[in-house]
Design a protein around this motif. Structure first.
Motif, PDB file in Angstrom:
ATOM      1  N   CYS A   1       0.841  -1.068  -0.025  1.00 25.50           N
ATOM      2  CA  CYS A   1      -0.029   0.045   0.125  1.00 25.50           C
ATOM      3  C   CYS A   1       0.951   1.329   0.193  1.00 25.50           C
TER       4      CYS A   1
ATOM      5  N   LEU B   1     -12.689  -1.714   6.739  1.00 27.59           N
ATOM      6  CA  LEU B   1     -11.959  -1.437   5.736  1.00 27.59           C
ATOM      7  C   LEU B   1     -11.149  -2.665   5.278  1.00 27.59           C
TER       8      LEU B   1
ATOM      9  N   VAL C   1      -2.696   5.157   3.710  1.00 31.91           N
ATOM     10  CA  VAL C   1      -3.323   4.365   4.569  1.00 31.91           C
ATOM     11  C   VAL C   1      -3.451   4.994   6.171  1.00 31.91           C
TER      12      VAL C   1
ATOM     13  N   ALA D   1      -9.278  -1.443  -2.208  1.00 30.92           N
ATOM     14  CA  ALA D   1      -9.997  -2.123  -0.896  1.00 30.92           C
ATOM     15  C   ALA D   1     -11.536  -1.666  -0.807  1.00 30.92           C
ATOM     16  N   ARG D   2     -12.181  -2.403   0.141  1.00 29.72           N
ATOM     17  CA  ARG D   2     -13.742  -2.014   0.375  1.00 29.72           C
ATOM     18  C   ARG D   2     -13.847  -1.269   1.507  1.00 29.72           C
ATOM     19  N   LEU D   3     -14.610  -0.202   1.623  1.00 30.21           N
ATOM     20  CA  LEU D   3     -14.737   0.532   2.992  1.00 30.21           C
ATOM     21  C   LEU D   3     -16.241   0.713   2.941  1.00 30.21           C
TER      22      LEU D   3
ATOM     23  N   ALA E   1      -9.255   4.174  -0.490  1.00 29.96           N
ATOM     24  CA  ALA E   1      -9.579   2.804  -0.570  1.00 29.96           C
ATOM     25  C   ALA E   1      -9.494   2.289  -2.005  1.00 29.96           C
TER      26      ALA E   1
ATOM     27  N   CYS F   1     -11.374   8.929   2.509  1.00 28.96           N
ATOM     28  CA  CYS F   1     -11.005   7.662   2.886  1.00 28.96           C
ATOM     29  C   CYS F   1     -11.644   6.578   1.688  1.00 28.96           C
ATOM     30  N   ARG F   2     -12.607   7.132   1.093  1.00 27.05           N
ATOM     31  CA  ARG F   2     -13.170   6.045  -0.029  1.00 27.05           C
ATOM     32  C   ARG F   2     -12.343   6.292  -1.418  1.00 27.05           C
TER      33      ARG F   2
ATOM     34  N   PHE G   1      -8.683  -5.137   2.647  1.00 27.97           N
ATOM     35  CA  PHE G   1      -8.054  -5.111   1.622  1.00 27.97           C
ATOM     36  C   PHE G   1      -8.146  -6.169   0.899  1.00 27.97           C
TER      37      PHE G   1
END
Ligand code: ATP
Ligand code: MG
Length: 495
Positions: free
Chosen positions: A366, A479, A371, A463-465, A458, A454-455, A481
């Motif tokens: 990352c 969050l 992050v 990655a999913r948030l 991600a 943040c989104r 990964f």
């Protein structure tokens, strides 16, 4: 009957009149020559087959009326047969040649007219500054030339089902080619529908008609219409591409300007903020006055807030650009959490933060700065939107091979309807919207950019948030990964 047929008939009548008048005054040979002359002149206005037929009939009548014995088709074999045969052969040949010559001349002039049309259409299209102007120009010229209704559909535009050309348009979409009279496909249509193609790309559809006059298709055969359609498609496509290129260039320039401004802001804002923080911190250490201490704490808090807003805004703008540079490396989850926790605890020494971070987690590939900023924003929210006596949690775990961070609080929660909306920039659930005033003061300070950033971070990491309601009250922001193949350490050779 057309004008040329009338002209041909007139010539035949004059010829017949002249022959009848001169009969008896001049020899049969001279009369025959007059017939050849009349047939030559008339054939200029007739089709080849019609003029051959007319010549044959004329020779037969000549024989009937003028060749002895008159009023019979008999001929004196030794004298007149040769004359009649020569007459028939010559007039037929001349008729054919003349009408071929006329057709050739007509073709030539039609070619010249088509070249002129193409040149006029091309220059009008080239001088148009927008696609709408081009469509209008093409429409006007074609309507003027053909006298028929002209329709152009660009891109995915389509006629309404009640439109008179809807069936024709639909047929052309299905056939992937021209349809209508002379195309061999859907010849019963009363309009010609031709796709507008620039290279292999279909950029629209062009229709000529509808018309009830089937004759016009002789003047407007498919090849002629297709040549015009090709020119329209090429010119429209050329303008569309150049407008797109210009737009991209403008966007690039605007982006460059924005990046320059961001660089300036990032330097110009951050440096004085860091100086203020440094000065206030050193005053805090050296001053025991309670009033001064309170003022200094406010200065530090506000500076911190300003610093946070600046870096969120900058990072958001940076990620928004297409070629935002991300600096990926393999990072230990423990270390990332350590950095986030240290800075949060420094800012909020009074708050209790519970961290559960297993030591055997895989490394994360990352951008560590991003992050850390993401987790920092989540924890800041959890602290801001929960009462100060409540614990905020940062729990990390491995689930299905994926590293998942959960930030938990026992705060006011986020209403179901807002769980997606809060990720939009500048969207905030204000305390009064939820009828809760207990955290009004701290909750009021904010821009609504934290979760949007943040989104974006991600997403940049695939990655999913997402947000979940926490059992027993409060919020969990998760969050996760994707699972990543770990780097293999280079094996050192033992000598
Ligand atoms: P900032 O830009 O300073 O972060 P903000 O905190 O208002 O401002 P976001 O972090 O994007 O902006 O959050 C958007 C909104 O979502 C907040 O205004 C808040 O109403 C709600 N929210 C976010 N986190 C929580 C949470 N942990 N508990 C309750 N509400 C939350
Ligand atoms: Mg926030």
């Amino acid at each position: 009957m057309s004008t040329s047929s009338w002209l041909a008939l007139l010539i035949w009548v004059i010829t017949a009149g002249a022959i009848v008048t001169l009969d008896g005054w001049v020899t049969l040979g001279n009369l025959a020559l007059m017939l050849v002359l009349g047939s030559t002149l008339a054939s200029y206005w007739m089709t080849a087959s019609a003029s051959v037929l007319a010549s044959a009939v004329a020779v037969a009548l000549f024989n009937w009326f003028l060749v002895t014995p008159r009023y019979t088709f008999h001929v004196q074999l030794d004298q007149d047969l040769l004359l009649l045969a020569t007459l028939l052969g010559t007039s037929t040949l001349i008729s054919m040649l003349t009408s071929r010559l006329r057709r050739h001349a007509q073709d030539q002039s039609e070619h010249a007219r088509q070249a002129e049309r193409l040149q006029q259409l091309g220059s009008r299209l080239q001088h148009a500054s927008s696609v709408i102007e081009q469509v209008q120009a093409a429409h006007d010229l074609l309507h003027e030339w053909t006298g028929m209704p002209v329709t152009l559909w660009l891109g995915h535009a389509a006629p309404e089902p009640i439109h008179s050309l809807y069936r024709a348009w639909q047929a052309s979409q299905q056939e992937q080619g021209a349809v209508g009279p002379g195309t061999g496909r859907h010849a019963d249509l009363n309009a010609l529908v031709v796709p507008l193609r620039a290279g292999v790309m279909r950029i629209g559809t062009f229709a000529l008609g509808p018309t009830d006059n089937g004759e016009v298709w002789n003047r407007w055969p498919i090849e002629r219409v297709q040549a015009l359609a090709r020119l329209i498609a090429d010119e429209v496509h050329r303008l569309q591409s150049s407008l797109q290129a210009r737009e991209a260039q403008d966007r690039l320039q605007a982006q460059q300007l924005r990046n320059t401004l961001l660089a300036a802001i990032s330097h110009d804002y951050r440096t004085p903020l860091a100086t203020i923080t440094g000065a206030a911190s050193s005053l805090q250490v050296n001053n025991n006055d309670a009033g001064v201490q309170t003022a200094l704490r406010t200065i530090l808090e506000e500076t911190e807030h300003l610093h946070r807003m600046t870096s969120n805004t900058l990072q958001m703008a940076r990620l928004d650009t297409l070629e935002a540079p991300l600096h990926f490396s393999w990072e230990s989850v423990e270390e990332l959490c350590g950095v986030v926790l240290a800075s949060t605890r420094r800012r909020h020494p009074e708050r209790q933060i519970e961290a559960i971070v297993p030591t055997d987690l895989p490394l994360l590939h990352c951008d560590p700065v991003l992050v850390v900023q993401l987790l920092d924003n989540l924890i800041e929210n959890a602290l801001r939107y929960s009462p100060s006596h409540q614990i905020v949690g940062l729990h990390v775990r491995l689930e299905d091979g994926c590293v998942q961070f959960d930030v938990l609080d026992r705060g006011i929660g986020i209403p179901d309807a807002w769980r997606d909306k809060v990720f939009d920039p500048f969207r905030r659930v204000l305390p009064e919207m939820r009828g809760d005033t207990s955290f009004a003061d701290s909750a009021r300070r904010g821009m609504g950019l934290g979760l949007a950033l943040c989104r974006a971070i991600a997403n940049a990491h695939h990655a999913r948030l997402w947000i979940e309601a926490r059992e027993g009250g409060g919020t969990v922001i998760c969050l996760r990964f994707t699972s990543q193949e770990q780097p293999t350490a280079p094996v050192e050779e033992i000598e």
